[in-house]
Design an enzyme around this catalytic site. Sequence first.
Site, PDB file in Angstrom:
ATOM      1  N   TYR A   1      -0.764  -3.325  -3.558  1.00 10.25           N
ATOM      2  CA  TYR A   1      -1.006  -1.918  -3.246  1.00 10.25           C
ATOM      3  C   TYR A   1      -2.442  -1.808  -2.762  1.00 10.25           C
ATOM      4  O   TYR A   1      -3.325  -2.526  -3.245  1.00 10.25           O
ATOM      5  CB  TYR A   1      -0.856  -1.037  -4.488  1.00 10.25           C
TER       6      TYR A   1
ATOM      7  N   THR B   1       2.948  -2.937  -0.138  1.00  9.46           N
ATOM      8  CA  THR B   1       3.848  -1.835  -0.481  1.00  9.46           C
ATOM      9  C   THR B   1       3.273  -0.526   0.058  1.00  9.46           C
ATOM     10  O   THR B   1       2.148  -0.161  -0.269  1.00  9.46           O
ATOM     11  CB  THR B   1       4.022  -1.741  -2.004  1.00  9.46           C
TER      12      THR B   1
ATOM     13  N   LYS C   1       6.355  -3.610   2.961  1.00 10.94           N
ATOM     14  CA  LYS C   1       7.473  -3.295   2.069  1.00 10.94           C
ATOM     15  C   LYS C   1       7.563  -1.784   1.831  1.00 10.94           C
ATOM     16  O   LYS C   1       6.548  -1.126   1.612  1.00 10.94           O
ATOM     17  CB  LYS C   1       7.278  -4.002   0.720  1.00 10.94           C
TER      18      LYS C   1
END
Length: 345
Positions: free
Chosen positions: A134, A160, A221
């Site tokens: 992240y 992500t 993602k």
Amino acid sequence: MTLDPAGPDDGHWLGALRDEARRRVPPAVWTYIESGAREGVTTAEATAAWQAVRLRPRVLRGVAEADLVTSLLGETFTAPIAVAPTAMQRAVHPHGERAMAAGTAAAGCLHVVSSNAGTRFADLAGGPWWLQAYLPPEREQMLPVVEDAVAHRARAIVLTVDTPFPGTKYAVDDADWTGLDLSWWRSNFAEPETEHPWKAALTPDDVSWLRERAGVPVVVKGVLRGDDAVRCLDAGADAIYVSNHGGRQLDRSVRTADALADVVATVGQRAEVYVDGGVRSGLDALAALALGARAVLVGRPALHALARDGARGVQRLLSELSGELAEAMVLAGCGTVDDTRDLLP
């Protein structure tokens, strides 16, 4: 191989595996693992979406066995089935990510490690792995973790992008964590997590920045739309990972089985596309391959296998799913993974 007789609520052996894992995992941790966001609609729908995919098998193709060998970002694996990034592995099994890595390597598959891992990257023995990451509002804060991962053989960074902040999970908010030692949480960060969740407003510039700074391929993602996939690739992404975060972010978001074809069609030959979300059998994996995925990833089942039998459980899970996929491919007249691309009606 059979892990257990079928459970009363699931004819597939994974139902029994899940029941056994639930008996071994602390209740609060189980709630964290299994909960979806809000009402849990997206989480509950995931597997049925794969089961709804219908296949058009070939015949008279001279196929008696299937070769599952797959290349992901230029690296060869025994099957197009991988372990998705999940947190709480050390709460599920004392060896946590070390056992997950060992089991995945023994099966010859890919392991994607959560940036919230409770194990130091230096302790992850086994085969090739990728780091899920992240980016916080001050993205430079993530660089030491990325650099440490790459120094310890991470072959790619999985960024992500569907989590500007954690989605609300009613059951998790009500869970009792009293007495649970989580001191290992985010073991690869120099500073502890802030008390209040941060909010990150990511843009394609963050993809470009990470690709430049990481020095390894970047997989994005959390993509559910073809147009977003193109923006990621234009920003420098090397591959696209179709995911709705296991239904843990925006509840009622589209099912990954329904989003996959649009992303694959829009991306075309520009990049590999991977998918997770509700994959629970080799037939589910074949459906994903037929829809154009290069690989499927499993999250909760891998945690269940880890809880039951550590590294051996993870290896058995991946081997069993691979065996199911191989059988389904032969019955569909497919000798290789590439042969699965025209099975849709």
